[in-house]
Design an enzyme around this catalytic site. Structure first.
Site, short mmCIF file in Angstrom:
data_model
loop_
_atom_site.label_atom_id
_atom_site.label_comp_id
_atom_site.label_asym_id
_atom_site.label_seq_id
_atom_site.Cartn_x
_atom_site.Cartn_y
_atom_site.Cartn_z
N ARG A 130 -24.01 -9.37 -16.52
CA ARG A 130 -24.77 -9.94 -17.70
C ARG A 130 -25.63 -10.19 -17.87
O ARG A 130 -26.09 -11.15 -19.01
CB ARG A 130 -24.25 -11.16 -16.36
CG ARG A 130 -23.64 -12.58 -16.84
CD ARG A 130 -23.22 -13.73 -15.47
NE ARG A 130 -22.16 -13.66 -15.66
CZ ARG A 130 -21.19 -13.25 -14.49
NH1 ARG A 130 -21.77 -13.07 -13.40
NH2 ARG A 130 -20.51 -13.81 -15.05
N SER A 174 0.66 -1.79 0.28
CA SER A 174 0.13 -0.04 0.18
C SER A 174 0.70 1.02 -0.04
O SER A 174 0.42 2.37 1.00
CB SER A 174 -0.46 0.33 1.34
OG SER A 174 -2.43 -0.86 0.66
N HIS A 216 -19.72 1.76 -17.71
CA HIS A 216 -19.36 2.15 -16.49
C HIS A 216 -18.85 3.71 -17.56
O HIS A 216 -17.32 3.23 -17.86
CB HIS A 216 -18.29 1.35 -15.68
CG HIS A 216 -18.89 -0.08 -15.72
ND1 HIS A 216 -19.47 0.70 -14.09
CD2 HIS A 216 -19.87 -0.82 -16.05
CE1 HIS A 216 -20.08 -0.44 -13.63
NE2 HIS A 216 -19.76 -1.68 -14.79
N LEU A 244 -0.01 4.47 -7.69
CA LEU A 244 0.28 6.37 -8.24
C LEU A 244 1.41 6.57 -8.87
O LEU A 244 1.77 7.49 -9.79
CB LEU A 244 -0.20 6.83 -7.27
CG LEU A 244 -0.93 8.72 -7.41
CD1 LEU A 244 -1.72 8.49 -8.66
CD2 LEU A 244 -1.41 8.78 -5.88
N THR A 285 15.91 4.28 8.04
CA THR A 285 16.21 4.07 6.99
C THR A 285 16.41 2.82 6.76
O THR A 285 16.53 2.46 5.79
CB THR A 285 17.34 4.40 6.29
OG1 THR A 285 18.27 4.63 7.72
CG2 THR A 285 17.25 6.15 6.69
N LYS A 286 16.69 1.60 7.89
CA LYS A 286 17.20 1.10 8.28
C LYS A 286 16.29 0.21 7.20
O LYS A 286 16.60 -1.37 6.44
CB LYS A 286 17.19 0.09 9.56
CG LYS A 286 17.83 -1.11 9.88
CD LYS A 286 19.03 -1.24 9.79
CE LYS A 286 19.70 -1.10 10.67
NZ LYS A 286 21.48 -0.19 10.79
N GLU A 315 -17.09 5.78 -16.05
CA GLU A 315 -16.44 6.16 -15.01
C GLU A 315 -15.00 5.84 -15.39
O GLU A 315 -13.84 6.31 -15.00
CB GLU A 315 -16.59 5.80 -13.37
CG GLU A 315 -16.91 4.74 -13.23
CD GLU A 315 -17.53 3.59 -13.46
OE1 GLU A 315 -18.36 4.35 -14.34
OE2 GLU A 315 -18.28 2.59 -12.81
N GLY A 331 1.32 2.80 -2.73
CA GLY A 331 0.61 3.80 -3.53
C GLY A 331 1.50 3.70 -5.07
O GLY A 331 2.01 4.44 -6.07
N MET A 377 -28.57 1.76 -13.18
CA MET A 377 -29.16 1.80 -14.18
C MET A 377 -31.00 0.70 -14.01
O MET A 377 -32.11 0.70 -14.03
CB MET A 377 -28.59 1.78 -15.35
CG MET A 377 -29.84 1.51 -16.50
SD MET A 377 -29.78 0.46 -17.41
CE MET A 377 -30.16 1.05 -18.93
N CYS A 395 -25.00 1.02 -14.82
CA CYS A 395 -24.37 -0.50 -14.70
C CYS A 395 -26.55 -1.14 -13.72
O CYS A 395 -27.17 -0.73 -13.78
CB CYS A 395 -23.66 -0.54 -14.23
SG CYS A 395 -23.31 -2.35 -15.71
N1 GLN Z 1 -25.23 -7.88 -12.18
C1 GLN Z 1 -25.45 -6.75 -12.35
C2 GLN Z 1 -24.81 -7.52 -14.09
O1 GLN Z 1 -24.15 -8.54 -13.96
C3 GLN Z 1 -24.94 -5.45 -13.08
C4 GLN Z 1 -23.06 -5.26 -12.60
C5 GLN Z 1 -22.30 -4.06 -12.47
O2 GLN Z 1 -23.11 -3.32 -12.17
N2 GLN Z 1 -21.79 -3.90 -13.19
O3 GLN Z 1 -25.71 -7.34 -15.20
#
Ligand code: GLN
Length: 554
Positions: free
Chosen positions: A481, A26, A526, A31, A199-200, A528, A28, A395, A392
């Site tokens: 899926r 951890s 997604h 990054l 520093t060890k 993001e 980083g 939605m 996803c």
């Molecule tokens: N569980 C849902 C699917 O498999 C949504 C997957 C997700 O949000 N990445 O379709």
């Protein structure tokens, strides 16, 4: 042997920087690697970033987000370590399948070859067969890059990591030590009672690396405060590293400062010097400076609720967190995320948790736990006209919510876990990917069997979402899926929700929006994963803008 092919094809220019970690995990490293890549880019070099993960899973796709944080998805459909997200966000270079490997994958390849008889009767061993496969990965699929940065997961001394250290040692031997730099990331702990920086542990870590035949060329030392020159000298002497290559990586309060801080410490200049590259010109860090400036001086703060299952471990929503920040940067606002555990919304009044936020986001997710709480959050956002973004699973559940609570189909649900429901979200058994049919069934393997990677969607020209994207055809990354069943399109429209984007064949709903709401959007993909600090995703820019507008009314 297989690695020779990659070696022959390797461009003469490519230089390799191998990043290992020591002392603790951890630190980083991801990054750090991404930041080094970005400052080399700022000097005009072409970079590539790769991650080598020593664990035995074939990919992180089947790992719990609690174990390994978010699963990052590339355009070409690889489920990869979240560090690839750092790489892509900082460098802007889209990560590929050939940028991520695990021991599971390496062994899978070796065993496949053994079964095919490719090894012509040889006894299969870690050295050379496994190490050759690792070298093959490192050297393959490189075109005109100046620098290839390869980060080795884990910490020096891990049993799983040994073949990787052996492989990178061999790469230096094969292509020449002058084309390879070993960068070791360590920790200098501060012992408060002694008032000293120690520093060890770094010395021990470097000794361990030397046992594997690797002499680090540069040390990146994580610490709370700058390293005094005499301590640098001591580290340099004990670790056999040039003093000016002992780089301070002091804690900073904002990740966008890291490239600037490293460059100030002379890291990019020292890398160039190491490889004998002229480094008189200063790197152009202006885009980082602009971002840091915006982040430091926001015009306001906006509160956004993220209603999810993994809220105790923020690494599980890494890209989402970043994308919201990017949306904030574009709107000159600091985004404060209120992480709400969806399970608590199953029994408690959503207003207790959501009345003080300016927007609500339900992110991707899997399985039953907390799903009802997410549906309650969607209902709250819909009824109270609070800007809402469903990603996803978010939605899919927003569609279930509309079908249940507006269209009156009380048993509407998803066949993912709601046995006996009317599945408005269900399994699509077939769909098109690059012209070929792919089949998914409930019984199939869980690993790598989702609709993964970049797929195109076509946006309706008269929709709200079209105004956000400003174009008809988009490509976004998927990982799911289940699908919203297109046959409910009319029922949804009658309940105020339109399907405003579909897959090119018109079979798969990709985006929904509500007509009676100021900002209510659900996306099957997604977004993001593609947002970057200097290229914020339009959906997040618009979502945060809606939240800022809403906050002015609260
Ligand atoms: N569980 C849902 C699917 O498999 C949504 C997957 C997700 O949000 N990445 O379709």
């Amino acid at each position: 042997m297989s690695e020779n092919k990659s070696l022959e094809q390797l461009n003469d220019n490519a230089k390799f920087i191998f990043i290992t970690g020591g002392v603790v995990s951890s630190l980083g490293k991801g990054l750090a690697s991404a930041s080094l890549a970005s400052i080399l880019q700022a000097r005009g070099f072409k970079v590539r970033l790769r991650k080598l993960d020593p664990y035995l899973n074939v990919d992180p796709g089947t790992m719990s987000p609690y174990q390994h944080g978010e699963v990052y998805v590339t355009d070409d459909g690889t489920e990869a370590d979240l560090d690839l997200g750092h790489y892509e966000r900082f460098s802007g270079v889209p990560a590929k399948k050939t940028d991520s490997i695990t021991t599971g994958k390496i062994y899978q390849r070796v065993i496949d070859k053994e079964r095919r008889g490719d090894y012509l009767g040889a006894t299969i061993q870690v050295v050379p067969h496994v190490t050759n496969e690792i070298k093959d990965f490192i050297l393959s699929d490189i075109t005109d890059e100046d620098f290839v940065l390869c980060e080795i997961g884990g910490t020096v001394g891990d049993i799983e990591g040994q073949p990787y250290l052996e492989a990178i040692r061999q790469v230096a031997y094969d292509i020449g030590r002058d084309r390879v730099m070993f960068l070791h990331v360590t920790l200098l702990p501060y012992i408060a009672v002694a008032g000293e920086m120690k520093t060890k542990p770094t010395q021990h870590s470097v000794k361990k690396l030397q046992e594997y035949g690797i002499q680090p060329d540069m040390l990146l030392c994580r610490c709370q405060t700058p390293i005094p020159q005499n301590e640098k000298r001591k580290i340099a002497l004990f670790c056999n590293v040039r003093e000016e290559n002992v780089i301070t990586a002091a804690d900073v309060d904002n990740i966008y400062l890291v490239p600037i801080a490293y460059s100030k410490e002379g890291m990019d200049r020292q890398v160039c010097k190491y490889f004998g590259i002229n480094c008189q010109d200063e790197p152009d860090l202006s885009k980082w400076e602009t971002i840091v400036d915006t982040v430091k001086n926001p015009e306001g703060i906006v509160n956004i609720a993220v209603v999810g299952k993994y809220v105790q471990l923020l690494e599980a929503y890494k890209s989402l967190n970043e994308a919201l920040t990017h949306g904030g940067i574009a709107n000159k606002h600091k985004v404060k995320i209120k992480w709400v555990d969806s399970e608590v919304l199953e029994n408690e009044e959503p207003s207790n948790y959501l009345s003080d936020v300016s927007a609500i986001l339900v992110p991707g997710g899997f399985g039953e736990r907390g799903a009802m709480g997410k549906i309650n959050a969607v209902k709250y956002a819909r009824e109270n006209k609070i800007p809402f973004l469903g990603i996803c699973f978010g939605m899919q559940l927003s569609v279930v919510e509309t079908m249940r609570n507006v269209a009156g189909m009380k048993d509407a649900g998803t066949s993912e876990f709601m046995a006996g429901c009317t599945p408005v979200v269900g399994l699509m058994k077939e769909w098109d990917k690059d012209g070929a049919k792919e089949i998914r069934t409930k019984e199939g393997d869980l690993g790598g069997t989702m609709r993964l990677g970049a797929y195109e969607s076509l946006l309706s020209k008269d929709s709200f979402i079209y105004r956000i994207y400003g174009r008809e055809k988009i490509s976004e990354r998927h990982r799911h899926r289940y699908e919203v069943n297109i046959k409910y399109e009319d029922d949804l429209r009658n309940a105020g929700m339109i399907i405003s984007a579909k897959s090119p064949d018109g079979k798969l709903p990709e985006i929904i929006e509500r007509l009676d709401h100021p900002w209510f959007v659900g996306v099957q993909f997604h977004p993001e994963l593609k947002s970057k600090p200097f290229d914020p995703h339009p959906l997040f820019v618009s979502f945060i803008k809606a939240a800022v507008d809403k906050s002015r009314l609260i």
